[in-house]
Scaffold this motif. Sequence first.
Motif, PDB file in Angstrom:
ATOM      1  N   LEU A 190      91.149 -73.203  62.965  1.00 43.27           N
ATOM      2  CA  LEU A 190      90.529 -72.060  62.283  1.00 43.27           C
ATOM      3  C   LEU A 190      89.430 -71.468  63.150  1.00 43.27           C
ATOM      4  N   HIS A 191      88.831 -72.320  63.961  1.00 41.27           N
ATOM      5  CA  HIS A 191      87.802 -71.830  64.885  1.00 41.27           C
ATOM      6  C   HIS A 191      88.401 -70.770  65.822  1.00 41.27           C
ATOM      7  N   SER A 192      89.648 -70.963  66.213  1.00 37.33           N
ATOM      8  CA  SER A 192      90.306 -69.994  67.113  1.00 37.33           C
ATOM      9  C   SER A 192      90.523 -68.668  66.377  1.00 37.33           C
ATOM     10  N   VAL A 193      90.796 -68.766  65.062  1.00 38.34           N
ATOM     11  CA  VAL A 193      90.964 -67.541  64.252  1.00 38.34           C
ATOM     12  C   VAL A 193      89.627 -66.798  64.192  1.00 38.34           C
ATOM     13  N   HIS A 194      88.555 -67.547  63.942  1.00 37.89           N
ATOM     14  CA  HIS A 194      87.219 -66.919  63.906  1.00 37.89           C
ATOM     15  C   HIS A 194      86.873 -66.314  65.269  1.00 37.89           C
TER      16      HIS A 194
END
Length: 296
Positions: A152-156
Amino acid sequence: MTEDTIYDCIIIGAGPGGLQAAIYLGRYNRKALLIDRGGGRTSHARHIENFLTQKAISGKELIALGLEQAKSFNVSIEKGLVTNVVRHEHFSVYAGEKEYLSKFVIVSSGATENLPPIENIPKFFGDSFFTCIDCDGYRTRGKKLVVIGNSLHSVHLALAMKEMYTEDLSLILYTLVVPPVYIEELAENGIRVVTGRPKRLFGRERLEGIEMEHGGTIACEVVMSNFGYKLNADFLAGLQLKKDADNFKFATNRHFESSCDGLYIVGPLTGNDQAIIAAGEGALVAIELKKRLLEQ
Ligand SMILES: Cc1cc2nc3c(=O)[nH]c(=O)nc-3n(C[C@H](O)[C@H](O)[C@H](O)COP(=O)(O)OP(=O)(O)OC[C@H]3O[C@@H](n4cnc5c(N)ncnc54)[C@H](O)[C@@H]3O)c2cc1C
């Protein structure tokens, strides 16, 4: 083989953190030894543009200048891989066949990038293949960007890159299934989500695109890879130092002293992944050691 000298401080790692500490300790006329194996993260930075007074400097040049400056203040410098640190009355620091003794230790050994298994990364690393928004986000301005990650960090990160730097953005996620709330947000921001694994980066001189394992290609000029890093800290295992709540980084007090009395840790190992911050922390620790050495 044990050296006769007892150093005031041994510094492990000649990145910005260790070098800055070495320069201060040298200027306090303290007996300081800097041990470094070479090839750290800073040496991979081809263009550092956010270090005060340096409009643009390569990491290699920054380190070479720092080593020269530390030597000019009589800091001893040894090339070597530290494999163990033991606390007796003094610290024993082991590198190769040698045991070095010291009253204090500063650990500034940095971290090592987790890179995905994609062919050709070394060719573009630090030039058009990046791993850190604070370091190189600015260099992606207005370019065709691909963010690669699996969290999810990559999405952010993709959403942040869109807001700050570029309109033309694709996101490659290895196996993560994007939660519905993010699917909408990514679509609203015009971010293309690509599934599948990248196989190879290609481009003659500049990066031109990514070849995917399933055969297709994605055109791009820059990549932001997001798989974190591991800490260069195996040699500290015997000290059983306290870690943070996530059991990843080392816990320190406000002077950057670890749970082992006299052993200080700076840079990414305690939380900050910027050259100027590591350098500032190195200076702070050296100033603290000035006081402690005077007290002794
Ligand atoms: C591609 C890239 C670009 C970057 N760009 C920027 C930028 O533009 N601006 C910025 O502020 N930051 C940038 N950084 C981040 C910056 O390099 C780090 O913040 C910085 O490295 C932290 O400094 P440090 O002194 O803690 O560690 P490092 O620079 O990693 O230095 C640690 C040193 O310790 C050595 N070492 C490790 N283990 C041992 C051991 N066991 N024995 C002996 N020596 C050891 C390493 O080989 C290395 O020489 C970039 C990083 C990368 C990878």
